[in-house]
Design a protein around this motif. Structure first.
Motif, PDB file in Angstrom:
ATOM      1  N   PRO A 118      21.575  44.988  -3.463  1.00 33.63           N
ATOM      2  CA  PRO A 118      20.986  45.032  -2.118  1.00 33.63           C
ATOM      3  C   PRO A 118      19.577  45.603  -2.054  1.00 33.63           C
ATOM      4  O   PRO A 118      18.744  45.101  -1.295  1.00 33.63           O
ATOM      5  N   SER A 119      19.281  46.650  -2.815  1.00 33.82           N
ATOM      6  CA  SER A 119      17.970  47.289  -2.685  1.00 33.82           C
ATOM      7  C   SER A 119      16.842  46.445  -3.256  1.00 33.82           C
ATOM      8  O   SER A 119      15.669  46.792  -3.078  1.00 33.82           O
ATOM      9  N   VAL A 160      29.108  44.823  -0.345  1.00 33.65           N
ATOM     10  CA  VAL A 160      28.489  45.537  -1.452  1.00 33.65           C
ATOM     11  C   VAL A 160      28.986  44.934  -2.763  1.00 33.65           C
ATOM     12  O   VAL A 160      30.198  44.914  -3.014  1.00 33.65           O
ATOM     13  N   ASN A 166      32.694  46.161  -4.648  1.00 34.00           N
ATOM     14  CA  ASN A 166      32.301  47.375  -5.370  1.00 34.00           C
ATOM     15  C   ASN A 166      33.456  48.363  -5.506  1.00 34.00           C
ATOM     16  O   ASN A 166      33.231  49.552  -5.701  1.00 34.00           O
ATOM     17  N   ARG A 185      27.892  53.883  10.429  1.00 31.73           N
ATOM     18  CA  ARG A 185      27.382  53.502   9.124  1.00 31.73           C
ATOM     19  C   ARG A 185      28.212  54.163   8.027  1.00 31.73           C
ATOM     20  O   ARG A 185      28.586  55.327   8.131  1.00 31.73           O
ATOM     21  N   SER A 220      20.809  39.771  -2.340  1.00 30.63           N
ATOM     22  CA  SER A 220      21.460  41.066  -2.112  1.00 30.63           C
ATOM     23  C   SER A 220      22.882  41.097  -2.662  1.00 30.63           C
ATOM     24  O   SER A 220      23.353  42.146  -3.104  1.00 30.63           O
ATOM     25  N   LYS A 221      23.584  39.963  -2.606  1.00 28.29           N
ATOM     26  CA  LYS A 221      24.956  39.906  -3.112  1.00 28.29           C
ATOM     27  C   LYS A 221      24.995  39.488  -4.576  1.00 28.29           C
ATOM     28  O   LYS A 221      25.804  39.993  -5.345  1.00 28.29           O
ATOM     29  N   ASP A 242      28.603  54.930   3.723  1.00 28.99           N
ATOM     30  CA  ASP A 242      27.865  55.001   2.465  1.00 28.99           C
ATOM     31  C   ASP A 242      28.197  53.789   1.602  1.00 28.99           C
ATOM     32  O   ASP A 242      29.318  53.260   1.633  1.00 28.99           O
ATOM     33  N   ALA A 243      27.210  53.367   0.796  1.00 25.10           N
ATOM     34  CA  ALA A 243      27.395  52.168  -0.028  1.00 25.10           C
ATOM     35  C   ALA A 243      28.502  52.342  -1.053  1.00 25.10           C
ATOM     36  O   ALA A 243      29.109  51.360  -1.486  1.00 25.10           O
ATOM     37  N   ASP A 244      28.774  53.592  -1.468  1.00 28.30           N
ATOM     38  CA  ASP A 244      29.771  53.799  -2.519  1.00 28.30           C
ATOM     39  C   ASP A 244      31.179  54.012  -1.963  1.00 28.30           C
ATOM     40  O   ASP A 244      32.120  54.259  -2.721  1.00 28.30           O
ATOM     41  N   ARG A 272      34.122  48.858   1.373  1.00 26.83           N
ATOM     42  CA  ARG A 272      33.037  48.508   2.296  1.00 26.83           C
ATOM     43  C   ARG A 272      32.632  47.054   2.064  1.00 26.83           C
ATOM     44  O   ARG A 272      32.315  46.661   0.943  1.00 26.83           O
TER      45      ARG A 272
END
Length: 497
Positions: A336-337, A134, A469, A123, A331-332, A125-127, A131
């Motif tokens: 996403p949250s 995102v 992102n 996994r 989400s896109k 991280d989103a930042d 990736r």
């Protein structure tokens, strides 16, 4: 955790309780002490506890504290008060946990199908840079969204704090139906739209509603890992079908050898390869699905972001009453949250599954749903999509240019005309999983292409690079780093062989 030593029955009376805020209340300490003694056998079944007055004097605490503790233990079934006092109840001894096997395996008591659902990659991280999946979170119009939420809360009042329609808030279902009709060519009415917690829940819902254990599901290979998890959770037999430059490849022999119950596809922008399923393959797939009683799950996860030419229309709207369940997500397009997705159920299927869905689902996120409806109807959603299309088109072009200039290993770039990612195929000697693992150490998070394949072939080696992102000015140094890591992986592979 180090086990605390058991106290003898005599020590229960003599050992003082700790003082101080960190030790907890006297009642809690006494309760924990007695419960532990009962569970570990220090206080045998049938033995009587000291009278409340005697125990209070022995421990120098209030008699009310002892009385309240005994009452609590009695309420939980550890002790039974009677005329002679308070005695310990005989409890069933829990079975000891089994010894751990030398090799990892299924935990006893869990469903065997869970062993098939395993993470393919680490996994990230989103930042982390590059990736996939995102969106440009820093470009989201948070102020406009906050105003939409405020309006939703004020207009809905206290009633919106309760459970809502299990299939979703009617204003959002109506707004989605209108938007899909105009933007994606989807044929639907509001009653066919079901609000879900993202596309993953929508796909899982399709599996639960339309398949039985042991039935066959077709998936794209390489393809989206989430659908494989959903089908495994439904005890389906998964058949991976290869994709090429025109998307999902289905032969006549596939229909004969392993006829499907469900067919999953991403026709407008294949994930992760980026191909568009051609019209002849779409129509053939629909015709054969009808003939074999199969259902198609069309995942339209990011086709709102078409960078060149007109948008590719949804397969669902090609013919009337197509056997297609259309899946979409915010989400896109939003963030996403938010955890909002939707499923468009065919008209003829709706009467058969509506009652089941209303029992299986629960209304929730009502304010977010109402705010999303307002966001769409006010035009904010369309304006946001327009800004993001321009941003992602520029970032895609910048990433493509950086790859051409600085990726100093043989490669082939795929996709890039839609969505938020590019796929870079590499010769097999540049092991993609090794490159991706090393990249994570530098907070760069490409996904290895081979991780998306159930039956990887030498051509399924490469990197899936997200540009949503990641600012364009970072692409050149990032690609230079990936180039260095790819060359290092090649050298390490040669040494290992």
């Amino acid at each position: 955790m180090v086990p605390r030593p058991s106290l003898s029955p005599a020590a229960l009376l003599d050992t003082p309780l700790a003082k101080g805020r960190e030790a907890g209340s006297m009642q809690r300490q006494l309760y924990d002490r007695l419960k532990r003694a009962i569970l570990d056998g220090s206080l045998a079944p049938g033995s009587r506890l000291p009278g409340s007055r005697a125990l209070a004097e022995s421990l120098a605490i209030s008699r009310n504290t002892v009385t309240a503790t005994y009452e609590h233990l009695a309420a939980e079934g550890y002790v039974q008060p009677d005329r002679q006092g308070t005695r310990v109840i005989e409890l069933s001894s829990p079975a000891l946990p089994p010894r751990r096997a030398g090799k990892a395996g299924a935990v006893p008591g869990t469903a065997l199908r869970l062993s098939k659902i395993k993470p393919a990659v680490s996994r990230a991280d989103a930042d982390m840079a590059l990736r996939p999946g995102v969106p440009a979170l820093s470009h989201f119009p948070a102020a406009a969204w906050r105003r939409a939420l405020d309006r939703a809360i004020r207009a809905a009042g206290p009633a919106a704090l309760g459970y809502g329609d299990p299939l979703g808030e009617p204003p959002l279902r109506a707004a989605i139906a209108r938007h899909l009709s105009i933007a994606r060519g989807v044929r639907c009415e509001p009653h066919q739209v079901v609000i879900c917690e993202g596309a993953q829940e929508a796909i899982s819902l399709c599996v639960r509603l339309l398949s039985n254990p042991g039935e066959t599901g077709w998936v794209e290979d390489p393809g989206y890992r989430g659908v494989k998890a959903a089908m495994h959770a439904g005890d389906m037999r998964i058949v991976p079908l290869r994709v090429d430059s025109e998307g999902l490849c289905v032969s006549e022999r596939d229909w004969v050898r392993h006829p499907p119950r469900l067919i999953y596809t991403t026709p407008s922008h294949q994930y992760p390869g980026g191909a568009v399923l051609g019209i002849s393959r779409r129509l053939a797939l629909i015709a054969q699905a009808r003939a074999h009683g199969a259902w198609i799950i069309e995942d339209d996860y990011d086709s709102e972001f078409r960078h060149t030419g007109e948008p590719i229309g949804a397969m669902q709207g090609l013919v009337e009453e197509a056997p297609v369940l259309y899946v979409g997500t915010f989400s896109k397009t939003m963030f996403p949250s938010l955890r909002l997705g939707f499923l468009v159920v065919p008209t003829r299927l709706m009467p058969a599954v509506q009652a089941s869905m209303e029992e299986m689902l629960r209304g929730g996120h009502r304010h977010e749903q109402l705010a999303m409806a307002d966001f769409i109807e006010s035009g904010q959603f369309s304006r946001h999509l327009g800004r993001m299309r321009r941003l992602y088109r520029d970032r895609q072009q910048a990433l493509r240019l950086a790859l051409q200039r600085h990726l100093q290993v043989p490669h082939e770039i795929e996709g890039g005309y839609c969505g938020l990612h590019l796929t870079v195929r590499l010769p097999a000697r540049f092991e993609d999983r090794r490159i991706a693992a090393e990249a994570l150490r530098h907070r760069i998070a490409p996904s290895p292409l081979s991780a998306f394949a159930m039956q990887p072939q030498p051509s399924d080696n490469g990197l899936v690079l997200g540009y949503g992102n990641t600012p364009a000015e970072l692409f050149e140094p990032l690609v230079k780093r990936l180039s260095m890591l790819a060359r290092a992986a090649d050298v390490a592979g040669q040494k290992a062989s």
